[in-house]
Design a protein around this motif. Sequence first.
Motif, PDB file in Angstrom:
ATOM      1  N   TRP A  47       0.770  -1.254   0.043  1.00  0.00           N
ATOM      2  CA  TRP A  47       0.035  -0.039  -0.211  1.00  0.00           C
ATOM      3  C   TRP A  47       0.881   1.266   0.050  1.00  0.00           C
ATOM      4  N   LEU A  48       2.082   1.208   0.829  1.00  0.00           N
ATOM      5  CA  LEU A  48       2.844   2.466   0.800  1.00  0.00           C
ATOM      6  C   LEU A  48       3.706   2.627  -0.727  1.00  0.00           C
ATOM      7  N   LEU A  49       3.996   1.513  -1.504  1.00  0.00           N
ATOM      8  CA  LEU A  49       4.366   1.523  -2.653  1.00  0.00           C
ATOM      9  C   LEU A  49       3.169   2.153  -3.743  1.00  0.00           C
ATOM     10  N   ALA A  50       2.071   1.696  -3.589  1.00  0.00           N
ATOM     11  CA  ALA A  50       1.093   2.202  -4.420  1.00  0.00           C
ATOM     12  C   ALA A  50       0.982   3.701  -4.192  1.00  0.00           C
ATOM     13  N   GLY A  51       1.037   4.213  -2.765  1.00  0.00           N
ATOM     14  CA  GLY A  51       0.896   5.606  -2.586  1.00  0.00           C
ATOM     15  C   GLY A  51       1.945   6.343  -2.986  1.00  0.00           C
ATOM     16  N   VAL A  52       3.281   6.030  -3.047  1.00  0.00           N
ATOM     17  CA  VAL A  52       4.270   6.723  -3.537  1.00  0.00           C
ATOM     18  C   VAL A  52       4.190   6.814  -5.053  1.00  0.00           C
ATOM     19  N   ALA A  53       3.701   5.627  -5.603  1.00  0.00           N
ATOM     20  CA  ALA A  53       3.441   5.620  -7.217  1.00  0.00           C
ATOM     21  C   ALA A  53       2.510   6.786  -7.462  1.00  0.00           C
ATOM     22  N   VAL A  54       1.364   7.146  -6.780  1.00  0.00           N
ATOM     23  CA  VAL A  54       0.370   8.017  -7.039  1.00  0.00           C
ATOM     24  C   VAL A  54       1.042   9.171  -6.749  1.00  0.00           C
ATOM     25  N   ALA A  55       1.527   9.473  -5.688  1.00  0.00           N
ATOM     26  CA  ALA A  55       2.128  10.678  -5.454  1.00  0.00           C
ATOM     27  C   ALA A  55       3.275  11.111  -6.620  1.00  0.00           C
ATOM     28  N   ALA A  56       4.043  10.153  -6.916  1.00  0.00           N
ATOM     29  CA  ALA A  56       4.884  10.444  -8.121  1.00  0.00           C
ATOM     30  C   ALA A  56       4.364  10.766  -9.456  1.00  0.00           C
ATOM     31  N   GLU A  57       3.056  10.164  -9.588  1.00  0.00           N
ATOM     32  CA  GLU A  57       2.284  10.418 -10.658  1.00  0.00           C
ATOM     33  C   GLU A  57       1.679  11.981 -10.619  1.00  0.00           C
ATOM     34  N   LEU A  58       1.465  12.304  -9.516  1.00  0.00           N
ATOM     35  CA  LEU A  58       0.611  13.569  -9.400  1.00  0.00           C
ATOM     36  C   LEU A  58       1.923  14.672  -9.802  1.00  0.00           C
TER      37      LEU A  58
ATOM     38  N   LEU B 229       0.135   5.411 -12.588  1.00  0.00           N
ATOM     39  CA  LEU B 229      -0.986   4.999 -11.965  1.00  0.00           C
ATOM     40  C   LEU B 229      -1.325   3.424 -12.295  1.00  0.00           C
ATOM     41  N   MET B 230      -0.851   3.275 -13.516  1.00  0.00           N
ATOM     42  CA  MET B 230      -1.108   1.901 -13.975  1.00  0.00           C
ATOM     43  C   MET B 230      -0.042   0.830 -12.853  1.00  0.00           C
ATOM     44  N   LEU B 231       1.147   1.385 -12.595  1.00  0.00           N
ATOM     45  CA  LEU B 231       1.890   0.620 -11.812  1.00  0.00           C
ATOM     46  C   LEU B 231       1.519   0.698 -10.219  1.00  0.00           C
ATOM     47  N   ALA B 232       0.883   1.781  -9.913  1.00  0.00           N
ATOM     48  CA  ALA B 232       0.258   1.728  -8.512  1.00  0.00           C
ATOM     49  C   ALA B 232      -0.925   0.822  -8.637  1.00  0.00           C
ATOM     50  N   LEU B 233      -1.686   0.383  -9.570  1.00  0.00           N
ATOM     51  CA  LEU B 233      -2.664  -0.564  -9.641  1.00  0.00           C
ATOM     52  C   LEU B 233      -2.177  -1.873  -9.544  1.00  0.00           C
ATOM     53  N   GLY B 234      -1.025  -2.094  -9.885  1.00  0.00           N
ATOM     54  CA  GLY B 234      -0.212  -3.545  -9.673  1.00  0.00           C
ATOM     55  C   GLY B 234       0.309  -3.550  -8.281  1.00  0.00           C
TER      56      GLY B 234
ATOM     57  N   GLN C 264       2.779 -12.512  -4.628  1.00  0.00           N
ATOM     58  CA  GLN C 264       2.517 -11.100  -4.442  1.00  0.00           C
ATOM     59  C   GLN C 264       3.280 -10.507  -5.701  1.00  0.00           C
ATOM     60  N   LEU C 265       4.411 -10.715  -5.932  1.00  0.00           N
ATOM     61  CA  LEU C 265       5.219 -10.215  -6.822  1.00  0.00           C
ATOM     62  C   LEU C 265       4.739 -10.554  -8.304  1.00  0.00           C
ATOM     63  N   VAL C 266       4.482 -11.796  -8.460  1.00  0.00           N
ATOM     64  CA  VAL C 266       3.489 -12.239  -9.733  1.00  0.00           C
ATOM     65  C   VAL C 266       2.370 -11.272  -9.911  1.00  0.00           C
ATOM     66  N   THR C 267       1.512 -11.312  -9.090  1.00  0.00           N
ATOM     67  CA  THR C 267       0.238 -10.685  -9.135  1.00  0.00           C
ATOM     68  C   THR C 267       0.590  -9.033  -9.551  1.00  0.00           C
ATOM     69  N   ALA C 268       1.395  -8.608  -8.733  1.00  0.00           N
ATOM     70  CA  ALA C 268       1.642  -7.076  -8.908  1.00  0.00           C
ATOM     71  C   ALA C 268       2.362  -6.903 -10.325  1.00  0.00           C
ATOM     72  N   ALA C 269       3.077  -7.730 -10.761  1.00  0.00           N
ATOM     73  CA  ALA C 269       3.740  -7.656 -12.181  1.00  0.00           C
ATOM     74  C   ALA C 269       2.754  -7.606 -13.086  1.00  0.00           C
ATOM     75  N   LEU C 270       1.824  -8.683 -13.115  1.00  0.00           N
ATOM     76  CA  LEU C 270       0.813  -9.280 -14.097  1.00  0.00           C
ATOM     77  C   LEU C 270      -0.197  -8.155 -14.118  1.00  0.00           C
ATOM     78  N   VAL C 271      -0.691  -7.353 -13.101  1.00  0.00           N
ATOM     79  CA  VAL C 271      -1.724  -6.461 -13.100  1.00  0.00           C
ATOM     80  C   VAL C 271      -1.146  -5.338 -13.667  1.00  0.00           C
ATOM     81  N   GLY C 272       0.140  -4.886 -12.967  1.00  0.00           N
ATOM     82  CA  GLY C 272       0.640  -3.594 -13.295  1.00  0.00           C
ATOM     83  C   GLY C 272       1.000  -3.412 -14.804  1.00  0.00           C
ATOM     84  N   GLY C 273       2.015  -4.642 -15.362  1.00  0.00           N
ATOM     85  CA  GLY C 273       2.267  -4.876 -16.697  1.00  0.00           C
ATOM     86  C   GLY C 273       1.158  -4.891 -17.571  1.00  0.00           C
TER      87      GLY C 273
END
Length: 141
Positions: free
Chosen positions: A8-19, A27-32, A49-58
Amino acid sequence: MADSTVWWLLAGVAVAAELTSGTFFLLMLALGAAAGALAAHAGLGLSGQLVTAALVGGGAVAVWMRWRRRRPKGPAPQSDPNVVLDIGQIIHVPAWNTDGTAHVRYRGADWVAQAAAGTSPAPGAWRITAVIGNRLIVEPA
């Protein structure tokens, strides 16, 4: 710290970086990362978890890229009448120079006009089709 908290922290950092950067891909990587957090909540191990994040984000990035390629491109900003309000205006060109340009008076200032590709310069009324810097690209009116 729980695995889901890190995701969740990684997703928040990705959203903040996108902003701050304006790149939609973050944002797509934040979804991952959010998918990785949900996988952690579901009890999957780190590799799951890594496979799920990679598949969804990628996958989200791939779908976004494919959608952008299929979408028709709009006009270039310098020739878009929604961006440059001078497009479509009529100017009078009294004479053309030998280099294919003309000096015209438009909106109380001196401008350089250039005939659009495929048109032959001749004195008279011309319509502005694009503005590139201080140069008006014109076509016969």
